[in-house]
Write an enzyme that holds these catalytic residues in place. Structure first.
Site, PDB file in Angstrom:
ATOM      1  N   GLU A   1      59.827  77.299  -3.857  1.00  0.00           N
ATOM      2  CA  GLU A   1      61.083  77.311  -4.760  1.00  0.00           C
ATOM      3  C   GLU A   1      60.261  76.377  -5.836  1.00  0.00           C
ATOM      4  OE1 GLU A   1      64.408  76.727  -3.357  1.00  0.00           O
ATOM      5  OE2 GLU A   1      64.444  78.400  -1.950  1.00  0.00           O
TER       6      GLU A   1
ATOM      7  N   ARG B   1      45.593  83.767   6.425  1.00  0.00           N
ATOM      8  CA  ARG B   1      44.947  83.138   6.624  1.00  0.00           C
ATOM      9  C   ARG B   1      43.579  83.303   6.648  1.00  0.00           C
ATOM     10  NH1 ARG B   1      49.077  78.309   8.292  1.00  0.00           N
ATOM     11  NH2 ARG B   1      49.552  77.870   6.610  1.00  0.00           N
TER      12      ARG B   1
ATOM     13  N   ALA C   1      58.344  86.093  -1.026  1.00  0.00           N
ATOM     14  CA  ALA C   1      59.045  84.613  -1.523  1.00  0.00           C
ATOM     15  C   ALA C   1      59.704  83.633  -0.527  1.00  0.00           C
ATOM     16  CB  ALA C   1      60.813  85.228  -2.757  1.00  0.00           C
TER      17      ALA C   1
ATOM     18  N   LEU D   1      23.747  77.542 -14.150  1.00  0.00           N
ATOM     19  CA  LEU D   1      24.042  78.870 -15.248  1.00  0.00           C
ATOM     20  C   LEU D   1      23.663  78.382 -16.512  1.00  0.00           C
ATOM     21  CD1 LEU D   1      24.857  81.849 -13.329  1.00  0.00           C
ATOM     22  CD2 LEU D   1      22.707  81.498 -13.933  1.00  0.00           C
ATOM     23  N   GLY D   2      24.607  76.932 -16.456  1.00  0.00           N
ATOM     24  CA  GLY D   2      24.069  76.397 -17.927  1.00  0.00           C
ATOM     25  C   GLY D   2      24.882  77.296 -18.788  1.00  0.00           C
TER      26      GLY D   2
ATOM     27  N   ASP E   1      48.355  83.663  10.667  1.00  0.00           N
ATOM     28  CA  ASP E   1      47.117  83.361  11.908  1.00  0.00           C
ATOM     29  C   ASP E   1      46.571  84.830  11.480  1.00  0.00           C
ATOM     30  OD1 ASP E   1      48.662  81.286  12.689  1.00  0.00           O
ATOM     31  OD2 ASP E   1      48.673  82.806  14.978  1.00  0.00           O
TER      32      ASP E   1
ATOM     33  N   GLU F   1      48.896  80.631   0.271  1.00  0.00           N
ATOM     34  CA  GLU F   1      48.993  80.530   1.691  1.00  0.00           C
ATOM     35  C   GLU F   1      48.556  79.548   2.734  1.00  0.00           C
ATOM     36  OE1 GLU F   1      50.143  83.536   2.298  1.00  0.00           O
ATOM     37  OE2 GLU F   1      49.656  83.611   4.145  1.00  0.00           O
TER      38      GLU F   1
END
Lengths: 423, 363
Positions: free
Chosen positions: A143, A277, A140, A375-376, A274, A400
Site C-alpha cells: 500500500e 525469491r 496485492a 560498451l560506451g 521461500d 519480493e
C-alpha cells in the site's frame, strides 16, 4: 546423493524449448513493449498459454507429494523448483518484462497453494489448468504507506454475516490488470481483520475478477519491465464469501503461530517467499546472462581479448572487469540453484532463498550497469537492448523483498535474533 | 542431476577433519604462528589421517581415488583449522597428486606407494618465483633438453617445507611450455636458501630453492617426453587454494558471528545493529557463493571437462572473499580485532596471501 552440476535431461529439454520461445517470441518484440508501455503482448501470451496450463509448476498450484509420499510409484528425485528456475531464467533471458506477463497463477496461486484448503485449491486453481483463454493470478500486498513494512497495511476486512467486506487501496500489484480486467483471474489481497493486532491480524483473501466493489484504478509507468502491468486496485465495500479467506480466521499472535502445529496466519503464506525469491533471482540472472553474452560478443568484436590463461596482474582492465562480472553471475546462479534444490528436497531454505535473492539482485544490478559503461556509446544507446536490461534488472533488487530486507532476514536467522531484537 | 549434498563417504571424511581441525589445529595455531613453527608431532599425527593416501588408488598402494570434489571438501575443513598446518600437510600432495594425475606408469609405480605410508614423506613442489611478474605459464626457471635429460636453472620461492624436503616437483619453462621435473634435493646444483619472512602463515616453513645447472634424467620429467597438460594441473591447484580460502573465511565469519551475538554495547548486542548484522549477512552470501563455485570447478575436473575458466573464476572469487570476510571480522571485533590475543588478525594476515599463493596446494 553427491555434489553434481549436470542438468537433468528432463530440465534441459524444457529449457531449450523455453529458449526457443525467448529467442523467437520475446526478443523480436522486446523493444516494442518497452517503448509502448501498457500494450499487451498477446501473441506471446496466446502462444504460451497452452504450454503454461499443461504445466502444473507454473502456478496451477498442484501440491507436489513430499519425499517418500509417492505411494507405489518408483521414487524419483523431485525437480519441480529446479525446473522452474531454469525456465524462468531462460524466459527472462528473452525478456524479463514479457516473462512477467506470461499467463498463469503467479504469486496469487502460489499463496493459495501454500495456505489454502483443499476446497479452496479446487475452487480457485482449476481455472489455471482448464480455461481455454489465458488466465492470470496476482498478489496485492503493498500500500502507499506499507512497503517492506507489511504490518502497516491498512486495507480492512470486516465480517458481515456470511461475507467479508474489503475496503482500502493496494498498489504495485504485478499483473493486476491481466488478472482482473483481461481474464477471469483472481487476486490474493492482504488485509487486516484487527487493525490493533499488527501482523497477527493480517489475512489473505481471494478476490475473483468481476467482483463488484473492486476496480483497477491506475497502471504505473516504470523504469523497466514495462511489458508487465503494475496496477493500483481500489476496494470499496467489496464483498466476498466468508470461505475466501486463506487459513484460520482467528487472530493469531506471532507466539501462537510459532508453536509447532500452531495456527498459521501471516507466517503460513510468508512461506511462499521461500519459492518465489529463487524465482526472482532466476529472472534477474536470465537478464544478466543475456547481458554478459552480448557484452562478450561486442568486446571480442571490438578487438578485446578475454583470456583465461594469463595472471590477473597481466590482464587488461576490460578483461579484469569482465572476469569479475562473470564470477558474480556464476556465484549468484549457483546460490539460486542451491535454494531451489533445498526446496525440492523438502528442506528448509529460508536463509538460502534470501541469500540467492541478495546476491542475484545485486549482481544483476551491478553487471547490467557496468555493461552499459563498458560498451560506451553502444551501451547507452537504445539501439541495443543493454540499456533496457539495466532498467529491467533493477527491479530484482526491490520486489519480493528488497536487498536490505533479505539481508535482515539472513542476519536474524544466523544471529538468532527475533524481529524485535534486530529491527 | 544438480545436487549439493556430499556422499556418505565424503561426509565421513569431512566429519573426521572437522574434529581434527577443532581438537588439534585450533589448539595450537596461535602459538605456532608466534613461534614460527608447527609443533613437532602435529604433521606426523595429521599425516596419519591418510589424506593423500585417500586420493591414491589401490593399484599404486593407496586406498582411495583422486577426486577434486572430495579434496575441496577436505581442504575447507583444514583451512578452517589452520592454514599453516593445512599447507604443510598439503606439501607432499603437491608432489604426489600431479604424478598420479599426469605421470607415466613408471613414475606412478616408483613414487606413489610411499605416500600411503604412515610416515610423513619429505616431498614438496616448487612453483612460485620471486618476481612480481610471476606467470605460471611463462616461468623464468628454465629446463633445457640435453642428451637424454634436462638441465634446470632458476630460483623458486615459497617452497613448502623446503628445508626438510628430499624431493621436489619443480615447475620450469621448457621451450615456452610449463613442465614439471622430479628433482632430488641432494642433486648437484640444488641449494635451499633462506626461509621466507612473511606477513602470514608464519608457522609454515616456506623457503627458496636455487637450481644451477641441475641435471634431470628423461625419466624425471613428469608425463615423460610428452610432458603434462599444465592447464589441468594448474586448475587443480586453483581449486585447492579456493577451498582453503573458503575454510579460512568460514572460520573468521563464525568467530565474528559469535562475537556479534554476545558483545554488548549501548545496552544490546552489537549484532542487533544493522551495520554489523548486514556485514555478517553479506559475509555468508560471499562464502556460500565461493564454495559453490569451487565445488563446480572441482566437479568439472572430476568429469574430465575443461575447468580452466571455472577454476580461474573460483580462485579469483575466493581471493576476494577471504580478504573481505577476514577484514570484516577484524572490523566487527573493533579494537579486539587488532590484538593478537584474538585470532582474527592472524586470519586476515593469512587471507591476504591467497592472491599470491600459487602451486601451494592441489586436489
Amino acid at each position: 546423493m553427491a555434489i553434481e552440476f549436470n542438468l537433468p535431461e528432463a530440465i534441459a529439454t524444457q529449457q531449450s524449448a523455453a529458449l526457443m520461445v525467448a529467442e523467437h517470441m520475446m526478443r523480436p518484440v522486446s523493444r516494442h513493449f518497452d517503448e509502448h508501455e501498457h500494450d499487451i503482448p498477446w501473441d506471446f501470451i496466446n502462444g504460451l498459454w497452452p504450454v503454461m496450463r499443461a504445466n502444473p509448476m507454473f502456478g496451477a498450484g498442484e501440491s507436489k507429494p513430499k519425499n517418500g509420499d509417492s505411494g507405489d510409484k518408483p521414487k524419483r528425485t523431485p525437480i519441480g523448483n529446479m525446473t522452474m528456475i531454469h525456465l524462468i531464467e531462460a524466459l527472462s533471458w528473452g525478456d524479463a518484462g514479457i516473462y512477467l506477463a506470461a499467463p498463469g497463477g503467479g504469486l496469487g496461486a502460489a499463496a493459495i497453494a501454500a495456505a489454502g484448503t483443499t476446497e479452496q485449491k479446487q475452487r480457485f486453481l482449476a481455472r489455471f489448468r482448464e480455461s481455454e483463454k489465458p488466465v492470470w493470478g496476482s498478489m496485492a500486498m503493498t500500500e502507499s504507506q506499507a512497503g517492506s513494512d507489511t504490518s502497516a497495511i491498512r486495507t480492512t476486512a470486516v465480517r458481515a454475516g456470511d461475507e467479508w467486506v474489503l475496503n482500502g487501496e493496494k498498489i504495485y500489484c504485478t499483473a493486476g490488470r491481466l488478472s482482473l480486467e483481461e481474464s477471469a483471474g483472481l487476486v490474493v489481497v492482504w488485509a487486516t481483520i484487527d487493525p490493533k493486532a499488527g501482523r497477527a491480524g493480517m489475512r489473505a483473501f481471494v478476490v475473483e475478477a468481476g467482483t463488484p466493489g473492486m476496480k483497477v484504478a491506475k497502471l504505473e509507468h516504470k523504469l523497466g519491465i514495462r511489458a508487465s502491468d503494475t496496477a493500483a486496485i481500489v476496494f470499496t465495500d467489496c464483498r466476498i464469501p466468508l470461505s475466501n479467506v486463506l487459513g484460520s480466521t482467528e487472530v493469531v499472535t506471532a507466539e501462537q503461530a510459532a508453536q509447532p502445529g500452531g495456527p498459521k496466519g501471516f507466517q503460513g503464506a510468508m512461506k511462499t517467499f521461500d519459492a518465489t525469491r529463487p524465482a526472482v533471482a532466476a529472472s534477474a540472472l536470465g537478464i544478466t546472462r543475456a547481458t554478459l553474452e552480448l557484452l562478450h560478443a561486442k568486446l571480442l568484436e571490438a578487438g578485446y581479448e578475454l583470456r583465461s590463461d594469463v595472471p590477473y596482474h597481466d590482464m587488461s582492465a576490460v578483461e579484469r572487469d569482465f572476469l569479475d562480472l562473470e564470477a558474480q553471475h556464476r556465484a549468484a546462479w549457483l546460490l539460486t540453484q542451491k535454494a531451489a534444490w533445498l526446496m525440492d528436497m523438502g528442506e528448509p531454505n529460508t536463509v538460502e532463498a534470501s541469500v540467492c535473492k541478495v546476491k542475484a539482485g545485486e549482481a544483476a544490478t551491478l553487471i547490467t550497469q557496468k555493461a552499459v559503461e563498458m560498451l560506451g556509446p553502444l551501451g547507452y544507446s537504445r539501439e541495443l537492448l543493454i540499456e533496457k536490461w539495466m532498467r529491467d534488472a533493477k527491479i530484482n533488487d526491490i520486489f519480493e523483498g528488497t536487498g536490505q530486507i533479505n539481508r535482515l532476514i539472513i542476519a536474524r536467522r544466523i544471529l538468532g535474533f527475533s524481529s524485535r531484537e534486530l529491527k | 542431476m544438480i545436487s549439493f549434498s556430499p556422499t556418505e563417504e565424503q561426509s565421513l571424511i569431512v566429519d573426521t577433519l572437522k574434529r581434527y581441525a577443532k581438537d588439534r589445529l585450533r589448539k595450537v595455531f596461535r602459538d605456532a604462528d608466534e613461534d614460527g613453527e608447527l609443533p613437532a608431532d602435529l604433521l606426523a599425527k595429521g599425516w596419519e589421517l591418510g589424506l593423500v593416501g585417500a586420493s591414491i588408488p589401490e593399484a599404486y598402494g593407496g586406498f582411495g581415488e583422486l577426486s577434486a570434489v572430495t579434496g575441496a571438501l577436505a581442504l575447507e575443513e583444514l583451512g578452517w583449522g589452520d592454514l599453516s598446518t593445512a599447507l604443510a600437510l598439503e606439501a607432499p600432495a603437491t608432489f604426489a597428486l600431479p604424478i598420479l594425475a599426469a605421470g607415466t606408469e613408471e613414475q606412478k609405480q616408483e613414487w606413489l606407494a610411499r605416500f600411503s605410508d604412515e610416515t610423513y614423506p619429505n616431498a614438496t613442489a616448487a612453483m612460485l618465483e620471486p618476481t612480481i611478474r610471476f606467470n605460471p605459464r611463462q616461468l623464468q626457471t628454465t629446463a633445457t633438453a640435453s642428451g637424454d635429460g634436462y638441465v634446470l636453472n632458476g630460483v623458486k620461492a615459497y617452497v613448502p617445507l623446503a628445508s626438510s624436503a628430499e624431493h621436489v616437483l619443480v615447475y620450469a619453462n621448457e621451450a615456452g611450455k610449463t613442465q614439471a621435473f622430479i628433482v632430488p634435493v641432494s642433486a648437484s646444483g640444488v641449494s635451499v636458501g633462506e626461509r621466507e619472512k612473511l606477513m602470514g602463515v608464519r608457522a609454515l616453513d616456506l623457503g627458496r630453492l636455487s637450481l644451477e645447472n641441475v641435471t634431470v634424467g628423461g625419466e624425471g620429467k613428469l608425463g615423460g617426453a610428452a610432458g603434462i597438460n599444465f592447464d589441468v594441473l594448474y586448475a587443480r591447484s586453483q581449486v585447492a587454494l579456493a577451498a582453503l580460502a573458503v575454510g579460512v573465511a568460514r572460520g573468521a565469519y563464525e568467530y565474528a558471528l559469535d562475537y556479534a551475538r554476545n558483545r554488548q554495547a549501548f545496552g544490546e548486542a552489537i549484532g542487533q545493529r544493522q551495520s554489523i548484522a548486514f556485514m555478517l549477512a553479506e559475509m555468508l552470501v560471499e562464502i556460500d557463493g565461493t564454495r559453490l563455485m569451487t565445488w563446480e570447478a572441482a566437479w568439472k575436473l572430476d568429469q574430465g571437462e575443461d575447468a580452466l575458466r571455472a577454476a580461474l573464476l573460483a580462485k579469483r572469487t575466493a581471493d576476494k572473499t577471504v580478504l573481505m570476510v577476514t577484514d570484516r571480522a577484524v572490523q566487527i571485533l573493533g579494537g579486539h580485532g587488532y590484538i593478537r590475543e584474538f585470532p582474527v588478525e592472524l586470519w586476515l594476515r593469512n587471507a591476504r596471501g591467497f592472491a599470491t599463493f600459487d602451486g601451494l596446494a592441489i586436489v
